[in-house]
Design a protein around this motif. Structure first.
Motif, PDB file in Angstrom:
ATOM      1  N   PRO A  40     -42.200  23.906  32.422  1.00 32.92           N
ATOM      2  CA  PRO A  40     -40.986  23.181  32.974  1.00 32.92           C
ATOM      3  C   PRO A  40     -40.774  23.475  34.376  1.00 32.92           C
ATOM      4  O   PRO A  40     -40.894  24.531  34.934  1.00 32.92           O
ATOM      5  CB  PRO A  40     -40.078  23.938  32.166  1.00 32.92           C
ATOM      6  CG  PRO A  40     -40.975  24.494  30.902  1.00 32.92           C
ATOM      7  CD  PRO A  40     -42.216  24.901  31.419  1.00 32.92           C
ATOM      8  N   GLN A  41     -40.266  22.279  34.992  1.00 32.73           N
ATOM      9  CA  GLN A  41     -39.910  22.382  36.275  1.00 32.73           C
ATOM     10  C   GLN A  41     -38.552  21.660  36.475  1.00 32.73           C
ATOM     11  O   GLN A  41     -38.317  20.517  35.742  1.00 32.73           O
ATOM     12  CB  GLN A  41     -41.082  21.774  37.172  1.00 32.73           C
ATOM     13  CG  GLN A  41     -41.217  20.249  36.853  1.00 32.73           C
ATOM     14  CD  GLN A  41     -42.316  19.485  38.014  1.00 32.73           C
ATOM     15  OE1 GLN A  41     -42.840  20.153  38.528  1.00 32.73           O
ATOM     16  NE2 GLN A  41     -41.912  18.239  38.339  1.00 32.73           N
ATOM     17  N   ALA A  42     -37.816  22.116  37.436  1.00 34.48           N
ATOM     18  CA  ALA A  42     -36.416  21.603  37.494  1.00 34.48           C
ATOM     19  C   ALA A  42     -36.445  19.962  37.919  1.00 34.48           C
ATOM     20  O   ALA A  42     -37.297  19.814  38.996  1.00 34.48           O
ATOM     21  CB  ALA A  42     -35.622  22.343  38.325  1.00 34.48           C
ATOM     22  N   ILE A  43     -35.660  19.184  37.574  1.00 31.89           N
ATOM     23  CA  ILE A  43     -35.796  17.852  37.876  1.00 31.89           C
ATOM     24  C   ILE A  43     -34.634  17.746  39.355  1.00 31.89           C
ATOM     25  O   ILE A  43     -33.517  18.108  39.247  1.00 31.89           O
ATOM     26  CB  ILE A  43     -35.014  16.852  36.625  1.00 31.89           C
ATOM     27  CG1 ILE A  43     -36.082  17.046  35.553  1.00 31.89           C
ATOM     28  CG2 ILE A  43     -34.885  15.352  37.237  1.00 31.89           C
ATOM     29  CD1 ILE A  43     -37.381  16.512  35.511  1.00 31.89           C
ATOM     30  N   GLN A  44     -35.359  17.428  40.240  1.00 29.66           N
ATOM     31  CA  GLN A  44     -34.687  17.135  41.545  1.00 29.66           C
ATOM     32  C   GLN A  44     -33.790  16.014  41.557  1.00 29.66           C
ATOM     33  O   GLN A  44     -34.305  14.889  41.070  1.00 29.66           O
ATOM     34  CB  GLN A  44     -35.390  17.339  42.456  1.00 29.66           C
ATOM     35  CG  GLN A  44     -36.228  18.730  42.878  1.00 29.66           C
ATOM     36  CD  GLN A  44     -37.491  18.519  43.937  1.00 29.66           C
ATOM     37  OE1 GLN A  44     -37.166  18.068  45.107  1.00 29.66           O
ATOM     38  NE2 GLN A  44     -38.588  18.974  43.575  1.00 29.66           N
ATOM     39  N   GLY A  45     -32.604  16.146  42.157  1.00 30.12           N
ATOM     40  CA  GLY A  45     -31.880  14.692  42.310  1.00 30.12           C
ATOM     41  C   GLY A  45     -30.694  14.935  41.329  1.00 30.12           C
ATOM     42  O   GLY A  45     -29.793  13.832  41.288  1.00 30.12           O
TER      43      GLY A  45
END
Length: 237
Positions: A40-45
């Motif tokens: 999992p990676q954080a959604i940027q924006g």
């Protein structure tokens, strides 16, 4: 179909994470241009936006804020380019639910109005040629939400979307479906496609015998859960 989203409710900003395929931008911007990620990676924006729900379907992603604003990213809807960062869907309406298909999206307003975005060959939406989107790819700010036709002022309580079909439940607990029907997923007794919502028959029980009706869609199927009113605890059917 190819990716997953996770919403951390305990995070101060209700942070959104994604994993799986990211080749169409459905996981937001990636630094190494990788085609997929297994962690999992954080959604940027979405920083400083309080997110209350997320939806993933096909190569699309969407998030709903506490203020009723919709953010989408991933594969572009027909006529539009892919979007690699969350963008706010232009609308002055307060949204309370989102549903995503492969080529279209449904949104439900606080006032019980169902709106639709996107389109495909099964008539899920209006004719794209009439919108002038076939020969060029306009800016995402040109995305337009249209009212779902054929509801005659009915108040909608819930929406759902399959791959290329749509469903909803009205205030009177009527179930209505439309779109692609090849597998019988519209529940209308045939495998025909329909371009406007059609009422589904769920038997002869009177509507006031039910306390609640909820609808869900898979890619090519639909199912309904109804809670029966009784003198005792509610019973699911």
């Amino acid at each position: 179909m190819r990716h997953s989203l996770v919403l951390l409710k305990g995070d101060p900003n209700n942070r959104v994470y994604g994993f799986g395929s990211c080749k169409r931008g459905q996981l937001g911007p990636t630094s190494n241009r990788t085609r997929s990620t297994s962690l999992p990676q954080a959604i940027q924006g979405l920083e400083n936006i309080e997110i209350v729900s997320v939806v993933a379907s096909g190569d699309h992603s969407a998030a709903l804020s506490s203020g009723g604003r919709v953010y989408t990213w991933g594969r572009g809807f027909p006529g539009f380019s892919d979007v690699h960062s969350p963008i706010e869907l232009p609308s002055l309406l307060r949204i309370k639910q989102i549903a995503l298909g492969w080529n279209h999206a449904l949104v439900l307003t606080d006032g019980g109005e169902a709106l639709i975005l996107g389109g495909n060959r099964h008539g899920v939406l209006g004719n794209l040629e009439n919108l002038g989107l076939i020969n060029h790819r306009p800016d995402v700010s040109a995305l337009v939400l249209e009212r779902v036709p054929g509801l005659d002022g009915k108040k909608v309580m819930q929406i759902a979307a399959g791959a290329e079909h749509s469903a909803l439940v009205t205030e009177d607990m009527e179930v209505m479906t439309w779109g692609w029907g090849e597998h019988g997923q519209l529940g209308l007794g045939s495998t025909c496609d329909w371009i406007e919502p059609q009422q589904v028959s769920l038997g002869h029980t009177l509507p006031d015998h039910w306390a609640k009706c909820s609808i869900y869609c898979g890619s090519g199927f639909t199912f309904v859960i109804r809670s029966r009113t009784s003198n005792g605890p509610h019973q699911d059917d």
